[in-house]
Enzyme design. Structure first.
Site, mmCIF file in Angstrom:
data_model
loop_
_atom_site.group_PDB
_atom_site.id
_atom_site.type_symbol
_atom_site.label_atom_id
_atom_site.label_comp_id
_atom_site.label_asym_id
_atom_site.label_seq_id
_atom_site.Cartn_x
_atom_site.Cartn_y
_atom_site.Cartn_z
ATOM 1 N N GLN A 23 0.282 7.274 4.749
ATOM 2 C CA GLN A 23 0.440 7.072 3.297
ATOM 3 C C GLN A 23 -0.242 8.194 2.533
ATOM 4 O OE1 GLN A 23 -0.930 3.096 2.519
ATOM 5 N NE2 GLN A 23 0.682 2.186 3.752
ATOM 6 N N ASP A 77 -0.188 -1.137 13.283
ATOM 7 C CA ASP A 77 0.258 -2.414 12.707
ATOM 8 C C ASP A 77 0.510 -3.485 13.780
ATOM 9 O OD1 ASP A 77 0.060 -1.252 10.221
ATOM 10 O OD2 ASP A 77 2.170 -0.650 10.163
ATOM 11 N N ARG A 106 -7.866 -2.668 -1.905
ATOM 12 C CA ARG A 106 -7.761 -1.665 -0.832
ATOM 13 C C ARG A 106 -8.197 -0.278 -1.335
ATOM 14 N NH1 ARG A 106 -2.007 -2.685 1.970
ATOM 15 N NH2 ARG A 106 -2.786 -1.050 3.367
ATOM 16 N N GLY A 130 0.826 -1.209 0.000
ATOM 17 C CA GLY A 130 0.000 0.000 0.000
ATOM 18 C C GLY A 130 0.857 1.254 0.000
HETATM 19 O O1 SPQ Z 1 2.302 -0.594 2.932
HETATM 20 P P1 SPQ Z 1 1.168 -1.338 3.535
HETATM 21 O O2 SPQ Z 1 0.846 -2.557 2.743
HETATM 22 O O3 SPQ Z 1 -0.050 -0.492 3.747
HETATM 23 O O4 SPQ Z 1 1.706 -1.827 4.994
HETATM 24 C C1 SPQ Z 1 1.212 -1.737 6.346
HETATM 25 C C2 SPQ Z 1 1.828 -2.982 7.091
HETATM 26 O O5 SPQ Z 1 1.183 -3.592 7.944
HETATM 27 O O6 SPQ Z 1 2.997 -3.248 6.819
HETATM 28 C C3 SPQ Z 1 -0.301 -1.692 6.499
HETATM 29 F F1 SPQ Z 1 -0.936 -2.690 6.100
HETATM 30 O O7 SPQ Z 1 1.788 -0.603 7.030
HETATM 31 C C4 SPQ Z 1 1.421 0.758 6.751
HETATM 32 C C5 SPQ Z 1 0.790 1.367 7.991
HETATM 33 O O8 SPQ Z 1 -0.345 0.658 8.401
HETATM 34 C C6 SPQ Z 1 2.678 1.496 6.381
HETATM 35 C C7 SPQ Z 1 2.555 2.966 6.480
HETATM 36 C C8 SPQ Z 1 3.588 3.836 5.879
HETATM 37 O O9 SPQ Z 1 4.724 3.382 5.649
HETATM 38 O O10 SPQ Z 1 3.285 5.029 5.649
HETATM 39 C C9 SPQ Z 1 1.527 3.584 7.193
HETATM 40 C C10 SPQ Z 1 0.401 2.821 7.767
HETATM 41 O O11 SPQ Z 1 -0.701 2.875 6.885
HETATM 42 P P2 SPQ Z 1 -1.655 4.174 6.776
HETATM 43 O O12 SPQ Z 1 -2.819 3.694 5.956
HETATM 44 O O13 SPQ Z 1 -2.010 4.493 8.166
HETATM 45 O O14 SPQ Z 1 -0.956 5.250 6.149
#
Ligand code: SPQ
Length: 430
Positions: free
Chosen positions: A169, A314, A122, A94
């Site tokens: 993100q 996480d 997603r 993501g």
């Molecule tokens: O990258 P991805 O797949 O979304 O990874 C996750 C994880 O558990 O490794 C979430 F599923 O981490 C995200 C985290 O939940 C990584 C991240 C970042 O590097 O900015 C931020 C978090 O997500 P969000 O949606 O809160 O920005």
């Protein structure tokens, strides 16, 4: 791949968790659009971060491996990216897709970015909507909420925007777009999320100011910087929980990032009564880092909600596990975001912990866990989600009998050495 894990008599040893996944992504993306070469040491050699490397290479950035798992990134400068000659693939990540969406919206070329089945399910409207307010031409499937994303890059303009969900993100996608936009972009964050992008942008010379809950970014060019990535607290968290729930444990964790926007797991475990110490605090490449030690503990239930949630987002499957063997009741609220991670982590955490004998009730935005349950081994499933595979692996360290974990290779997304580290810690003499 199936893993079979049985509770060892003791857990003892030292672990250096892999490089932080969030910081590794950002180190490659930001150095890729900066002027000059940079070295990224202790880069997370895990599938998610390798997807970012592959995308940045397709966009014209030279990235070479260096000794000891590091990278050398040849920054192309703010105008140096080139159109990829094929569809970009963020795989399961993501972070890769959302950060690159912000970057690509501002480039003078056309891009398509897709991902695996999990990532294509997603929500992406959270980045599409504000990027459109900045003037971006970007589309997704199914009313713009799903990837693949199609992006016709062009000139953007700054906006004032309040994030509707606490998401680093989304925030980072807008910060990247803002570097190229005309005028200032002001992003308000009602609940603070991880701030690695802001820290790195500042260190690279971007015009960025953080005041209270507002971040202001003006168009900026970045200069490349060498970055040493700290160990990932989200990976260290598996051993923190293993150490506190196992009756005979003594685990040392070296070089762990303890950025306050990420270190909620330390606060939660301490509030539950953990025997956990933080030593040798220092700053590495603008990020706070420390060594941690954890030992067997008597835990009590806890209530967690509100501003704490993004700091532990996480780690919530692991907190549910710790709560299952703690004394009393634990309530987790305001964590609805967990339903749109790699899998629905509320439903799948409850499902797998129930198989192991825990008492977990799902809430729309969290869980209620009645503690003090003796866990027993069972046939479990990772659902292809790395954090669930590892949480079940830790649960198995305290369960009676054997636990089987199906699709255990999911750990490769963030922590490829996880099963080796688990075996090493379990091999300690009782
Ligand atoms: O990258 P991805 O797949 O979304 O990874 C996750 C994880 O558990 O490794 C979430 F599923 O981490 C995200 C985290 O939940 C990584 C991240 C970042 O590097 O900015 C931020 C978090 O997500 P969000 O949606 O809160 O920005």
């Amino acid at each position: 791949m199936k893993q079979v894990v049985q509770a060892p008599p003791a857990l003892d040893g030292k672990v250096s968790p892999p490089g932080d996944k969030s910081i590794s992504h950002r180190a490659v993306i930001l150095n890729g659009i900066a002027r000059g070469d940079s070295r990224v040491s202790n880069f997370a050699q895990a599938a998610d971060c390798l997807a970012t490397v592959a995308c940045m290479r397709s966009l014209g950035v030279a990235i070479e491996s260096s000794k000891g798992g590091g990278l050398v990134v040849g920054g192309v400068g703010d105008k140096g990216l080139k159109e990829a000659d094929d569809v970009l693939c963020a795989e399961n990540s993501g972070t890769t897709m959302r950060l690159l969406a912000g970057l690509l919206a501002a480039q003078p070329f056309f891009s398509i970015i897709t991902g695996d089945r999990s990532l294509r399910s997603r929500p992406m409207d959270r980045v599409i909507q504000p990027l459109r307010l900045m003037g971006a031409q970007i589309w997704g499937r199914s009313s713009d909420s799903r990837a693949p994303l199609v992006i016709k890059g062009g000139q953007l303009h700054g906006i004032r925007y309040t994030l509707p969900v606490p998401s680093a993100q989304l925030k980072s996608a807008l910060l990247l777009a803002a570097l190229y936009a005309r005028g200032d972009t002001i992003i308000k964050e009602p609940v603070a999320s991880r701030d690695h992008t802001e820290r790195m942008l500042k260190a690279m010379g971007a015009k960025i100011e953080v005041k209270g809950d507002a971040i202001t970014v003006s168009p900026s060019r970045l200069k490349a910087i060498d970055i040493t990535v700290p160990g990932d607290i989200s990976s260290a968290a598996f051993w923190l929980v293993a150490g506190v729930i196992h009756h005979r444990a003594n685990i040392r964790l070296s070089n762990v990032g303890i950025n306050p926007t990420r270190s909620g797991i330390i606060d939660v475990l301490n509030a539950m009564g953990a025997n956990l110490t933080v030593t040798n605090e220092r700053t590495v490449s603008g990020e706070p880092v420390a060594d941690l030690r954890v030992q067997s503990s008597q835990l009590s239930g806890i209530e967690i909600s509100g501003e704490l949630i993004p700091r532990v987002i996480d780690e919530i499957p692991l907190i549910a596990l710790a709560a299952s063997v703690a004394q009393g009741k634990t309530v987790i609220r305001d964590a609805g975001e967990l339903r749109v991670k790699e899998t629905d982590r509320i439903s799948n955490t409850a499902k797998e912990l129930l198989k192991l004998g825990a008492d977990v009730q799902e809430l729309p935005d969290g869980m209620v866990i009645q503690g003090r349950k003796k866990l027993r081994g069972a046939a479990c499933e990772s659902h292809g989600d790395h954090r669930l595979a590892m949480m079940i692996g830790v649960a198995a360290l305290v369960a009676e009998g054997k636990t089987e974990i199906d699709n255990a290779e999911a750990v490769n997304i963030s922590y490829p050495r996880f099963w080796q580290d688990l075996k090493r810690l379990s091999a300690a003499k009782s």
